[in-house]
Design an enzyme around this catalytic site. Structure first.
Site, mmCIF file in Angstrom:
data_model
loop_
_atom_site.group_PDB
_atom_site.id
_atom_site.type_symbol
_atom_site.label_atom_id
_atom_site.label_comp_id
_atom_site.label_asym_id
_atom_site.label_seq_id
_atom_site.Cartn_x
_atom_site.Cartn_y
_atom_site.Cartn_z
ATOM 1 N N ARG A 1 -4.323 -3.538 0.310
ATOM 2 C CA ARG A 1 -4.203 -2.078 0.434
ATOM 3 C C ARG A 1 -3.155 -1.775 1.505
ATOM 4 N NH1 ARG A 1 -9.281 0.319 2.851
ATOM 5 N NH2 ARG A 1 -10.172 -0.037 0.773
ATOM 6 N N ASP B 1 -11.365 -3.499 6.032
ATOM 7 C CA ASP B 1 -10.561 -2.444 6.633
ATOM 8 C C ASP B 1 -9.816 -2.974 7.850
ATOM 9 O OD1 ASP B 1 -10.823 -0.177 5.062
ATOM 10 O OD2 ASP B 1 -12.709 0.430 5.983
#
Length: 309
Positions: free
Chosen positions: A185, A135
């Site tokens: 992502r 992340d």
């Protein structure tokens, strides 16, 4: 104006208890965070996988400056991965890891500790038959996170990256990461960032997102399109077609509890859709900090409860 009050509430155990026990508030929490335990996360994963969706799981926690806490987070991920493998869910579920939760902010040797802890989780994920995505957090961690990503990919090339379209640097980062085998992502970004490093107006963030989509979908990697914005979903689908992308060479990602009907619609149309599931005992602070980082999310949060579409 709302940021400081929300952050104050985030530290209140009394308010947490009230929110989690009141009938309406409790349903709000469970709509977005399926529970605090590994069993809760695995059960939610099983339900989604049975419905034709894929999953990425985030064990909540970040900004730790305690080595024991970082170790406990690593252990939680390893427990989760073992359970996913045992239940046959690993091919459909990966994990998302915040480096600040596994030691990135430890004094003196945080970067090294986070790298070694991330390597430990990546090894467990590979043994389970799945992958890890790192992340991305606020802009002050971007260089460190990408540096750790490069090190991890030497041994675990399947490790995914996350880039935030609101940052001015992201289009260049997309170009650097749009190579074969690279999983990226792309999200818009929810952190409150200074103007010198980030676009401030929604339209500028949207334009950046589209530019980044063109780079990723036109590249050789595997784009993971993280958005709930109907217009961005439509644009991404059109760009995928323009660049000759077949379903399965990219995927859509959405948060647990947000636009579940759209998730099902896309999956039924043949798209790969992955749902981001946050879980763990730090759910309250997670929700409140997300609202504090971008208070306008509060309206979207409430509207999504009403529409659930």
């Amino acid at each position: 104006m709302l940021r400081q009050p929300i952050l104050l509430l985030a530290r209140s155990q009394g308010v947490k208890k009230l929110v989690s026990t009141m009938p309406v508030s409790s349903s709000i929490v469970t709509s977005y965070v399926p529970g605090e335990t590994t069993a809760d996360a695995v059960a939610a994963t099983s339900d989604l996988v049975d419905g034709g969706l894929r999953v990425t799981l985030d064990y909540l926690g970040e900004d730790t400056t305690d080595a024991a806490h970082a170790d406990a987070t690593v252990a939680a991920y390893k427990e989760l991965l073992a359970d996913l493998a045992t239940k046959g869910l690993a091919p459909h579920a990966e994990v998302s890891v915040k480096l600040s939760a596994i030691g990135q902010f430890l004094p003196d040797n945080g970067h090294k500790v986070a790298l070694e802890n991330a390597r430990d989780i990546c090894r467990a994920a590979r043994n389970a038959g799945t992958t890890v995505t790192l992340d991305m957090e606020d802009h002050t961690t971007t260089d460190s996170t990408l540096s750790i990503l490069r090190e991890l990919r030497k041994d675990f090339p399947e490790t995914g990256a996350v880039l935030q379209a609101m940052l001015r640097r992201t289009e260049a980062d997309c170009r650097a990461l749009a190579y074969e085998g690279s999983r990226v992502r792309l999200c818009k970004g929810a952190y409150m960032e200074p103007e010198k490093v980030a676009f401030q107006d929604r339209i500028d963030v949207d334009r950046s997102y589209v530019r980044c989509l063109k780079v990723l979908l036109g590249g050789q990697g595997y784009p993971m399109i993280a958005t709930h914005d109907p217009r961005m979903v439509q644009i991404a689908s059109s760009l995928a077609s323009r660049f000759g992308r077949r379903p399965g060479t990219y995927e859509f990602q959405m948060l647990y509890g947000i636009r579940p009907e759209e998730q099902k619609r896309l999956a039924a149309a043949g798209e790969t859709v992955r749902v981001y599931i946050p879980y763990g005992t730090e759910w309250y602070g997670y929700l409140m900090r997300r609202l504090a980082e971008k208070p306008q999310n509060l309206g979207f949060f409430v509207r999504s409860l009403v529409s659930k579409k």
